[in-house]
Design a protein around this motif. Structure first.
Motif, short mmCIF file in Angstrom:
data_model
loop_
_atom_site.label_atom_id
_atom_site.label_comp_id
_atom_site.label_asym_id
_atom_site.label_seq_id
_atom_site.Cartn_x
_atom_site.Cartn_y
_atom_site.Cartn_z
N CYS A 136 0.63 -1.15 0.06
CA CYS A 136 0.15 0.08 -0.05
C CYS A 136 0.93 1.26 -0.05
CB CYS A 136 -0.99 0.10 1.24
SG CYS A 136 -2.06 -1.14 1.05
N ALA A 137 1.99 1.13 0.77
CA ALA A 137 2.88 2.44 0.74
C ALA A 137 3.53 2.50 -0.49
CB ALA A 137 4.13 2.37 2.00
N THR A 138 3.99 1.60 -1.21
CA THR A 138 4.55 1.79 -2.55
C THR A 138 3.43 2.17 -3.65
OG1 THR A 138 6.01 -0.19 -2.00
CG2 THR A 138 5.77 0.31 -4.42
N LEU A 139 2.17 1.80 -3.41
CA LEU A 139 1.28 2.22 -4.41
C LEU A 139 0.92 3.78 -4.08
CD1 LEU A 139 -1.40 -0.74 -4.42
CD2 LEU A 139 0.18 0.11 -6.13
N TYR A 140 0.87 4.08 -2.63
CA TYR A 140 0.62 5.40 -2.45
C TYR A 140 1.82 6.30 -3.19
CZ TYR A 140 0.12 9.63 0.03
OH TYR A 140 0.08 11.12 0.31
N ASN A 141 2.98 5.93 -3.04
CA ASN A 141 3.98 6.72 -3.63
C ASN A 141 4.07 6.71 -5.20
OD1 ASN A 141 6.48 8.28 -2.86
ND2 ASN A 141 7.64 6.59 -3.69
N LEU A 142 3.51 5.64 -5.79
CA LEU A 142 3.35 5.68 -7.28
C LEU A 142 2.25 6.74 -7.50
CD1 LEU A 142 3.59 1.99 -8.18
CD2 LEU A 142 5.46 3.75 -8.33
N ALA A 143 1.12 6.71 -7.00
CA ALA A 143 0.13 7.40 -7.21
C ALA A 143 0.22 8.83 -6.97
CB ALA A 143 -1.23 6.92 -6.27
N ILE A 144 1.12 9.33 -6.59
CA ILE A 144 1.52 10.86 -6.25
C ILE A 144 1.60 11.33 -7.72
CG2 ILE A 144 3.35 12.50 -5.63
CD1 ILE A 144 4.05 10.50 -3.12
N ALA A 145 1.99 10.74 -8.84
CA ALA A 145 2.21 11.26 -10.02
C ALA A 145 0.93 11.21 -10.80
CB ALA A 145 3.49 10.23 -10.64
N PRO A 146 0.58 12.22 -11.50
CA PRO A 146 -0.46 12.16 -12.11
C PRO A 146 -0.44 11.10 -13.18
CG PRO A 146 -0.12 14.51 -11.78
CD PRO A 146 1.14 13.52 -11.16
N LEU A 147 0.53 10.85 -13.81
CA LEU A 147 0.80 9.84 -14.97
C LEU A 147 0.67 8.54 -14.38
CD1 LEU A 147 3.91 11.20 -17.23
CD2 LEU A 147 1.32 10.53 -18.19
N ALA A 148 1.00 8.32 -13.50
CA ALA A 148 0.79 6.83 -12.74
C ALA A 148 -0.68 6.52 -12.34
CB ALA A 148 1.78 6.78 -11.60
N ARG A 149 -1.27 7.44 -12.07
CA ARG A 149 -2.60 7.31 -11.62
C ARG A 149 -3.51 6.83 -12.69
NH1 ARG A 149 -1.91 12.26 -8.30
NH2 ARG A 149 -2.97 13.65 -9.57
N ARG A 150 -3.21 6.99 -13.90
CA ARG A 150 -4.02 6.37 -14.93
C ARG A 150 -4.03 4.89 -14.88
NH1 ARG A 150 -1.39 7.45 -20.45
NH2 ARG A 150 -1.34 5.51 -21.14
N PHE A 151 -2.71 4.45 -14.65
CA PHE A 151 -2.59 2.76 -14.64
C PHE A 151 -3.10 2.41 -13.53
CE2 PHE A 151 0.72 4.91 -17.34
CZ PHE A 151 0.39 4.48 -18.45
N LEU A 152 -3.07 3.16 -12.28
CA LEU A 152 -3.44 2.54 -10.97
C LEU A 152 -4.75 2.56 -10.38
CD1 LEU A 152 -0.52 4.24 -8.86
CD2 LEU A 152 -0.56 1.78 -9.63
N SER A 153 -5.63 3.37 -11.39
CA SER A 153 -7.14 3.54 -11.17
C SER A 153 -7.92 2.55 -11.66
CB SER A 153 -7.63 4.97 -11.05
OG SER A 153 -7.18 5.19 -12.57
N GLU A 154 -7.35 1.52 -12.35
CA GLU A 154 -8.02 0.45 -13.06
C GLU A 154 -8.96 -0.39 -11.80
OE1 GLU A 154 -8.25 -0.65 -16.29
OE2 GLU A 154 -7.26 1.46 -16.39
N PRO A 155 -10.09 -0.73 -12.04
CA PRO A 155 -10.67 -1.44 -11.30
C PRO A 155 -10.32 -2.71 -10.32
CG PRO A 155 -12.23 -1.22 -13.15
CD PRO A 155 -10.65 -0.73 -13.41
N PRO A 156 -9.24 -3.51 -10.85
CA PRO A 156 -8.53 -4.57 -10.33
C PRO A 156 -7.56 -3.91 -9.10
CG PRO A 156 -8.45 -5.07 -12.45
CD PRO A 156 -8.85 -3.67 -12.54
N MET A 157 -7.08 -3.02 -9.25
CA MET A 157 -6.34 -2.29 -8.28
C MET A 157 -7.17 -1.40 -7.15
SD MET A 157 -3.24 -1.39 -7.37
CE MET A 157 -2.14 -1.82 -8.64
N VAL A 158 -8.25 -0.96 -7.47
CA VAL A 158 -9.01 -0.28 -6.22
C VAL A 158 -9.60 -1.43 -5.70
CG1 VAL A 158 -11.23 0.96 -6.38
CG2 VAL A 158 -9.53 1.63 -8.00
N LEU A 186 -6.11 3.60 2.18
CA LEU A 186 -7.14 4.68 2.19
C LEU A 186 -6.69 6.03 1.32
CD1 LEU A 186 -9.14 4.31 5.12
CD2 LEU A 186 -9.90 3.76 3.02
N LYS A 187 -5.46 6.20 1.80
CA LYS A 187 -4.58 7.56 1.48
C LYS A 187 -4.37 7.01 -0.38
CE LYS A 187 -1.31 9.60 3.80
NZ LYS A 187 -0.32 10.09 4.54
N THR A 188 -4.19 5.88 -0.56
CA THR A 188 -3.96 5.81 -1.97
C THR A 188 -5.14 5.82 -2.86
OG1 THR A 188 -2.21 4.18 -1.12
CG2 THR A 188 -3.01 4.09 -3.50
#
Length: 161
Positions: A103-125, A146-148
């Motif tokens: 979760c901490a690693t995902l949070y750190n990735l999600a800081i970048a707007p470009l990364a959020r595109r790949f992270l906001s897919e339903p399986p990740m959520v 939750l922060k992620t």
């Protein structure tokens, strides 16, 4: 010549957690090509040693450290197999320490707007929501998940990685 082991620039399966940070820093100093090779080494070793929690944990640490490099790197990790590796860990390795690291690693990735595109897919959520439900008594997991999820509600960019 004998088969032997492939030469890894970031051998996460044999490095200690203490030596991992120094190894990633050294790669950052050596430039983009080696840093990229280290990233792919990390993903390959995580994949080959999937049942081994310790290797997954060290892989997460390495991805976390790599993602501290720049938003460009956060997006690269998310787009180039990093998010699938982390999601696999989130779904499979249920101990709280590994879940919190994921979760901490995902949070750190999600800081970048470009990364959020790949992270906001339903399986990740779904993976993050499941982590919250499964580990509701563990603040380290719940807070980071939750922060992620909150970060994933922010706009994302689709300008080329």
């Amino acid at each position: 010549g004998g088969g032997g082991r492939k030469e890894y620039v970031l051998p996460i399966d044999t490095l200690s957690c203490e030596d991992l940070e120094g190894a990633v820093e050294a790669l950052k100093q050596k430039g983009k090509v080696l840093l990229e090779r280290g990233f792919y080494d990390c993903l390959e070793l995580m994949s080959e040693n999937f049942p081994i929690r310790e290797t997954q944990s060290k892989g997460l640490i390495a991805l976390f450290l790599l993602s501290l490099h720049s938003d460009e790197w956060r997006a690269k990790i998310a787009d180039s197999g990093g998010q699938e590796a982390i999601l696999s860990i989130l779904v499979t390795h249920q101990d709280t320490q590994t879940q919190a690291q994921a979760c901490a690693t995902l949070y750190n990735l999600a800081i970048a707007p470009l990364a959020r595109r790949f992270l906001s897919e339903p399986p990740m959520v779904q993976g993050l929501v499941t982590a919250v439900i499964s580990h509701r008594t563990c603040p380290e997991v719940v807070v980071m998940a939750l922060k992620t999820l909150k970060l994933l509600t922010l706009p994302w960019s689709d300008k080329g990685v």
